[in-house]
Design a protein around this motif. Structure first.
Motif, PDB file in Angstrom:
ATOM      1  N   GLN A  99       0.664  -1.125  -0.025  1.00 20.21           N
ATOM      2  CA  GLN A  99       0.019   0.026  -0.017  1.00 20.21           C
ATOM      3  C   GLN A  99       0.916   1.163   0.018  1.00 20.21           C
ATOM      4  OE1 GLN A  99      -2.276   0.738   3.662  1.00 20.21           O
ATOM      5  NE2 GLN A  99      -3.666   1.968   2.501  1.00 20.21           N
ATOM      6  N   ASP A 100       0.559   2.011  -0.773  1.00 19.45           N
ATOM      7  CA  ASP A 100       1.173   3.419  -0.956  1.00 19.45           C
ATOM      8  C   ASP A 100       0.901   3.979   0.368  1.00 19.45           C
ATOM      9  OD1 ASP A 100       2.164   3.301  -3.524  1.00 19.45           O
ATOM     10  OD2 ASP A 100       0.677   4.678  -4.336  1.00 19.45           O
ATOM     11  N   GLY A 101       1.960   4.707   0.913  1.00 20.19           N
ATOM     12  CA  GLY A 101       1.994   5.532   2.074  1.00 20.19           C
ATOM     13  C   GLY A 101       2.328   4.815   3.226  1.00 20.19           C
ATOM     14  N   SER A 102       1.699   3.690   3.554  1.00 23.01           N
ATOM     15  CA  SER A 102       1.961   2.801   4.867  1.00 23.01           C
ATOM     16  C   SER A 102       3.004   1.753   4.380  1.00 23.01           C
ATOM     17  CB  SER A 102       0.754   2.198   5.325  1.00 23.01           C
ATOM     18  OG  SER A 102       0.287   1.101   4.433  1.00 23.01           O
ATOM     19  N   GLY A 103       3.065   1.205   3.113  1.00 25.25           N
ATOM     20  CA  GLY A 103       3.942   0.250   2.980  1.00 25.25           C
ATOM     21  C   GLY A 103       3.415  -1.245   3.384  1.00 25.25           C
ATOM     22  N   GLU A 104       2.200  -1.138   3.919  1.00 24.25           N
ATOM     23  CA  GLU A 104       1.371  -2.596   4.492  1.00 24.25           C
ATOM     24  C   GLU A 104       1.323  -3.343   3.053  1.00 24.25           C
ATOM     25  OE1 GLU A 104      -2.300  -3.622   6.947  1.00 24.25           O
ATOM     26  OE2 GLU A 104      -1.310  -1.772   7.459  1.00 24.25           O
ATOM     27  N   LYS A 105       1.403  -4.710   3.278  1.00 29.03           N
ATOM     28  CA  LYS A 105       1.220  -5.403   2.017  1.00 29.03           C
ATOM     29  C   LYS A 105      -0.244  -6.060   1.961  1.00 29.03           C
ATOM     30  CE  LYS A 105       2.528 -10.222   0.529  1.00 29.03           C
ATOM     31  NZ  LYS A 105       3.243 -11.643   0.866  1.00 29.03           N
ATOM     32  N   ILE A 106      -0.600  -5.745   1.044  1.00 28.05           N
ATOM     33  CA  ILE A 106      -2.186  -6.109   0.551  1.00 28.05           C
ATOM     34  C   ILE A 106      -2.431  -7.576  -0.240  1.00 28.05           C
ATOM     35  CG2 ILE A 106      -4.205  -5.523  -0.763  1.00 28.05           C
ATOM     36  CD1 ILE A 106      -3.421  -2.571  -0.065  1.00 28.05           C
ATOM     37  N   PRO A 107      -2.894  -8.646   0.399  1.00 29.18           N
ATOM     38  CA  PRO A 107      -3.137  -9.780  -0.337  1.00 29.18           C
ATOM     39  C   PRO A 107      -3.871  -9.745  -1.661  1.00 29.18           C
ATOM     40  CG  PRO A 107      -3.502 -10.188   1.990  1.00 29.18           C
ATOM     41  CD  PRO A 107      -3.476  -8.680   1.753  1.00 29.18           C
ATOM     42  N   VAL A 108      -3.382 -10.113  -2.609  1.00 30.02           N
ATOM     43  CA  VAL A 108      -4.129 -10.090  -4.105  1.00 30.02           C
ATOM     44  C   VAL A 108      -4.087 -11.634  -4.465  1.00 30.02           C
ATOM     45  CG1 VAL A 108      -4.353  -8.997  -6.607  1.00 30.02           C
ATOM     46  CG2 VAL A 108      -3.312  -7.636  -4.269  1.00 30.02           C
ATOM     47  N   HIS A 109      -5.248 -11.933  -4.856  1.00 31.94           N
ATOM     48  CA  HIS A 109      -5.330 -13.642  -5.554  1.00 31.94           C
ATOM     49  C   HIS A 109      -4.961 -13.458  -6.915  1.00 31.94           C
ATOM     50  CE1 HIS A 109      -7.282 -14.890  -1.646  1.00 31.94           C
ATOM     51  NE2 HIS A 109      -8.190 -13.817  -1.946  1.00 31.94           N
ATOM     52  N   GLY A 110      -4.301 -14.450  -7.268  1.00 27.87           N
ATOM     53  CA  GLY A 110      -3.652 -14.636  -8.439  1.00 27.87           C
ATOM     54  C   GLY A 110      -2.283 -14.989  -8.623  1.00 27.87           C
ATOM     55  N   TYR A 148     -13.736 -14.511 -15.420  1.00 22.65           N
ATOM     56  CA  TYR A 148     -12.911 -13.911 -16.518  1.00 22.65           C
ATOM     57  C   TYR A 148     -11.908 -14.889 -16.720  1.00 22.65           C
ATOM     58  CZ  TYR A 148     -14.817  -9.200 -15.954  1.00 22.65           C
ATOM     59  OH  TYR A 148     -15.624  -7.909 -16.120  1.00 22.65           O
ATOM     60  N   GLN A 149     -11.348 -14.705 -18.122  1.00 26.16           N
ATOM     61  CA  GLN A 149     -10.125 -15.792 -18.329  1.00 26.16           C
ATOM     62  C   GLN A 149      -8.878 -15.294 -17.931  1.00 26.16           C
ATOM     63  OE1 GLN A 149     -10.712 -16.738 -22.715  1.00 26.16           O
ATOM     64  NE2 GLN A 149      -8.753 -17.724 -22.490  1.00 26.16           N
ATOM     65  N   THR A 150      -8.782 -14.035 -17.475  1.00 28.09           N
ATOM     66  CA  THR A 150      -7.439 -13.501 -17.072  1.00 28.09           C
ATOM     67  C   THR A 150      -7.417 -13.170 -15.834  1.00 28.09           C
ATOM     68  OG1 THR A 150      -6.517 -12.979 -19.394  1.00 28.09           O
ATOM     69  CG2 THR A 150      -5.263 -11.948 -17.674  1.00 28.09           C
ATOM     70  N   PHE A 151      -8.442 -12.255 -15.501  1.00 28.06           N
ATOM     71  CA  PHE A 151      -8.454 -11.583 -14.165  1.00 28.06           C
ATOM     72  C   PHE A 151      -8.805 -12.525 -13.178  1.00 28.06           C
ATOM     73  CE2 PHE A 151      -9.705  -6.996 -15.774  1.00 28.06           C
ATOM     74  CZ  PHE A 151      -8.412  -6.943 -16.568  1.00 28.06           C
ATOM     75  N   ARG A 152      -8.283 -12.422 -11.985  1.00 31.09           N
ATOM     76  CA  ARG A 152      -8.447 -13.399 -10.652  1.00 31.09           C
ATOM     77  C   ARG A 152      -9.170 -12.561  -9.443  1.00 31.09           C
ATOM     78  NH1 ARG A 152      -8.675 -16.333 -14.517  1.00 31.09           N
ATOM     79  NH2 ARG A 152      -7.726 -18.256 -14.628  1.00 31.09           N
ATOM     80  N   ASP A 153      -8.487 -11.213  -9.378  1.00 33.96           N
ATOM     81  CA  ASP A 153      -8.902 -10.314  -8.284  1.00 33.96           C
ATOM     82  C   ASP A 153      -8.629  -8.827  -8.330  1.00 33.96           C
ATOM     83  OD1 ASP A 153      -9.604  -9.941  -5.363  1.00 33.96           O
ATOM     84  OD2 ASP A 153      -7.747 -10.541  -4.680  1.00 33.96           O
ATOM     85  N   THR A 154      -9.364  -8.050  -7.638  1.00 31.75           N
ATOM     86  CA  THR A 154      -8.981  -6.758  -7.631  1.00 31.75           C
ATOM     87  C   THR A 154      -8.961  -6.051  -6.087  1.00 31.75           C
ATOM     88  OG1 THR A 154     -11.125  -5.978  -7.678  1.00 31.75           O
ATOM     89  CG2 THR A 154     -10.198  -6.186  -9.763  1.00 31.75           C
ATOM     90  N   ARG A 155      -8.207  -5.246  -5.843  1.00 28.67           N
ATOM     91  CA  ARG A 155      -7.792  -4.824  -4.662  1.00 28.67           C
ATOM     92  C   ARG A 155      -7.452  -3.210  -4.456  1.00 28.67           C
ATOM     93  NH1 ARG A 155      -9.751  -8.392  -0.577  1.00 28.67           N
ATOM     94  NH2 ARG A 155      -9.881 -10.448  -1.806  1.00 28.67           N
ATOM     95  N   PHE A 156      -8.186  -2.664  -3.848  1.00 30.00           N
ATOM     96  CA  PHE A 156      -7.801  -0.943  -3.820  1.00 30.00           C
ATOM     97  C   PHE A 156      -6.712  -0.836  -3.022  1.00 30.00           C
ATOM     98  CE2 PHE A 156      -8.297   3.338  -2.161  1.00 30.00           C
ATOM     99  CZ  PHE A 156      -8.587   3.984  -3.316  1.00 30.00           C
ATOM    100  N   GLY A 157      -5.745  -0.123  -3.131  1.00 30.67           N
ATOM    101  CA  GLY A 157      -4.528   0.045  -2.465  1.00 30.67           C
ATOM    102  C   GLY A 157      -4.597   1.350  -1.721  1.00 30.67           C
ATOM    103  N   ALA A 158      -4.401   2.441  -2.313  1.00 29.33           N
ATOM    104  CA  ALA A 158      -4.572   3.557  -1.434  1.00 29.33           C
ATOM    105  C   ALA A 158      -4.798   4.658  -2.485  1.00 29.33           C
ATOM    106  CB  ALA A 158      -3.222   3.905  -0.653  1.00 29.33           C
TER     107      ALA A 158
END
Length: 197
Positions: A99-110, A148-158
């Protein structure tokens, strides 16, 4: 007897016409199916990072996705953006989304993650009012990439210092392209490592 012969001849002719119509219909369907499977996807997008000079723009309005014959697409709606006044962006594969700002890791599937940053904040800089309802680490609101054939997940970062960050989980490290149209920053990720269109 002559009546039976005439009736049999008429039935034979009708049966032949029906068989011919059925064969023609089957051939037409086969041609349409072949045309669908013969979609040609162009090559050459590559999987290296892509960027445009970052310039802060009007606030982000929406994020949406769509499926196409050769790629899956994610679109960032930025009102007022034009070819003369483009939106900055930076898109590239990362090992993990931080995550921008905090540097915290955000899990993203794929099996691969695209870190997408668009120079349009999710809030109005003048008033601080929210323009896009993103929450750190959460899936994008209103976006469903199941099937979806290619996309697996979406996550908002910051959304920090005029940039909005999104993590896009994909099936594998596939070629992608980024381009802009009036009011939109578009990211297409190919279905195949060999072809994209």
């Amino acid at each position: 007897m002559r009546r039976w012969g005439t009736a049999l001849a008429a039935m034979a002719l009708a049966g032949g016409a029906l068989a011919a119509a059925t064969t023609a219909g089957t051939a037409g369907a086969a041609t349409q199916t072949a045309a669908k499977t013969a979609t040609t996807c162009e090559n050459g997008w590559g999987s290296g990072e892509k960027k445009a000079q970052p310039e802060e723009h009007t606030p982000l309005g929406n994020i949406r996705t769509g499926r196409h014959a050769c790629y899956d697409r994610i679109v960032f709606d930025v009102k007022g953006a034009t070819a003369a006044d483009p939106v900055g962006y930076h898109v590239g594969y990362v090992d993990a989304l931080h995550q921008d700002g905090s540097g915290e890791k955000i899990p993203v599937h794929g099996d691969a993650i695209l870190d997408i940053r668009v120079s349009a904040p999710s809030y109005d800089p003048a008033s601080g009012a929210e323009s896009y309802p993103g929450r750190a680490g959460k899936p994008l609101r209103g976006v469903d990439v199941s099937g979806y054939q290619t996309f697996r997940d979406t996550r908002f970062g910051a959304s920090v210092e005029g940039d909005t960050q999104v993590g896009l989980g994909v099936r594998e490290r596939l070629p992608f392209r980024v381009f802009q149209t009036d009011g939109h920053v578009v990211v297409d990720v190919a279905h195949s490592a060999k072809a994209a269109s």
